[in-house]
Design a protein around this motif. Sequence first.
Motif, PDB file in Angstrom:
ATOM      1  N   ARG A  86      -5.563 -10.797  16.303  1.00  0.00           N
ATOM      2  CA  ARG A  86      -5.540 -10.189  14.965  1.00  0.00           C
ATOM      3  C   ARG A  86      -6.494  -9.035  14.779  1.00  0.00           C
ATOM      4  N   LEU A  87      -7.463  -8.866  15.666  1.00  0.00           N
ATOM      5  CA  LEU A  87      -8.600  -7.981  15.412  1.00  0.00           C
ATOM      6  C   LEU A  87      -8.554  -6.741  16.294  1.00  0.00           C
ATOM      7  N   TRP A  88      -8.693  -5.566  15.653  1.00  0.00           N
ATOM      8  CA  TRP A  88      -8.762  -4.289  16.361  1.00  0.00           C
ATOM      9  C   TRP A  88     -10.034  -3.552  15.940  1.00  0.00           C
ATOM     10  N   ILE A  89     -10.673  -2.862  16.896  1.00  0.00           N
ATOM     11  CA  ILE A  89     -11.723  -1.893  16.612  1.00  0.00           C
ATOM     12  C   ILE A  89     -11.104  -0.521  16.820  1.00  0.00           C
ATOM     13  N   VAL A  90     -11.136   0.312  15.781  1.00  0.00           N
ATOM     14  CA  VAL A  90     -10.360   1.551  15.789  1.00  0.00           C
ATOM     15  C   VAL A  90     -11.282   2.749  15.525  1.00  0.00           C
ATOM     16  N   PRO A  91     -11.357   3.739  16.436  1.00  0.00           N
ATOM     17  CA  PRO A  91     -12.100   4.974  16.135  1.00  0.00           C
ATOM     18  C   PRO A  91     -11.487   5.681  14.930  1.00  0.00           C
ATOM     19  N   SER A  92     -12.328   6.362  14.163  1.00  0.00           N
ATOM     20  CA  SER A  92     -11.889   6.919  12.881  1.00  0.00           C
ATOM     21  C   SER A  92     -10.798   7.969  13.029  1.00  0.00           C
ATOM     22  N   MET A 116     -12.739  -0.001  11.398  1.00  0.00           N
ATOM     23  CA  MET A 116     -12.914   1.401  11.757  1.00  0.00           C
ATOM     24  C   MET A 116     -14.368   1.607  12.174  1.00  0.00           C
ATOM     25  N   LEU A 117     -14.572   1.934  13.444  1.00  0.00           N
ATOM     26  CA  LEU A 117     -15.931   2.062  13.968  1.00  0.00           C
ATOM     27  C   LEU A 117     -15.901   3.051  15.129  1.00  0.00           C
ATOM     28  N   ASP A 118     -16.736   4.079  15.047  1.00  0.00           N
ATOM     29  CA  ASP A 118     -16.703   5.129  16.061  1.00  0.00           C
ATOM     30  C   ASP A 118     -17.594   4.794  17.233  1.00  0.00           C
ATOM     31  N   PRO A 119     -17.175   5.123  18.468  1.00  0.00           N
ATOM     32  CA  PRO A 119     -18.043   4.963  19.636  1.00  0.00           C
ATOM     33  C   PRO A 119     -19.206   5.929  19.552  1.00  0.00           C
ATOM     34  N   GLY A 120     -20.240   5.620  20.336  1.00  0.00           N
ATOM     35  CA  GLY A 120     -21.403   6.483  20.362  1.00  0.00           C
ATOM     36  C   GLY A 120     -22.541   5.988  19.495  1.00  0.00           C
TER      37      GLY A 120
END
Length: 298
Positions: free
Chosen positions: A114-120, A133-137
């Motif tokens: 169910r869970l995704w981490i998605v760059p903006s 919504m979470l950006d790398p770096g």
Amino acid sequence: MRWIQVRVPSDPEHADLLEDILMEAGADAVTMEDAADQPLYEPDPGSTPLWGSTRVTGLFNADIGIDAIRSLIANAYHQQTQQELGEIEVLLLEDKDWERAWMDDFQPLRFGKRLWIVPSWHDVPDVEAANLMLDPGLAFGTGTHPTTALCLEWLDGQAMEGTQVTDYGCGSGILGLAALLLGAKHVIGVDTDPQALEASRDNARRNSVEDSKLDLYLPGQDPDTQADVLLANILAQPLIGLAGRLAQLVRNGGDIVLSGILSDQAREVMEAYEPWFVMDEPVEREDWVRLTGRRRDR
């Protein structure tokens, strides 16, 4: 624009000096990396360790010229150390949009069902899923490290609706925010770094999480609220030292999730928590483990 990448071998004693020299020579960016595949484990408090064999890399505008860069770096190093610098490796990089290339390297990551981490800059892959919504770096964690991934996968497999959650060592807020998106009613985040608390708040607002659902504290200022789920993705020795305090923060029958632990440290951490928790067998990935347990009745 074409770029020159300059790689200079170093030891920990001179790595910071080389970083300064590269920046003064006109580098647009400088990074340090392991030159000998040597893992760094837990640092002493207040220390910032480097590898025994460190590579310092600078990125330069190619208009400066390769020979000029070599000479600048070698001369500056000799002037400040009275030593000769090791071999300077220089690479001419192709002309490309580096920012775009960097962004293309990061795609949405799925954890469980169910869970995704998605760059903006990406569209969400599944509008019905829990999309964080979470950006790398970010300095405090974006889900790519095995310790974080193990915790996110555990969260995805739980019935989180209506739960009270504590994220001890919250960093970017990734674990607590994931819990909220999966149905938790409230999260307490704790971190020693005030910047981490700011990052958690910023990321919560970026994901339209109401301020009232996330309370953030420095250690020692956090309340004694007992959680249904307590997550602590820190390191083994701090986890051992915090065992009594974290046990106090979990209700009878509640779950504890511990990570940031190397495989050969798992038994010692488990023994520290067994007076309060029925511990499960470790779950391992890439030499890191996740430990879970259920709070015994007081």
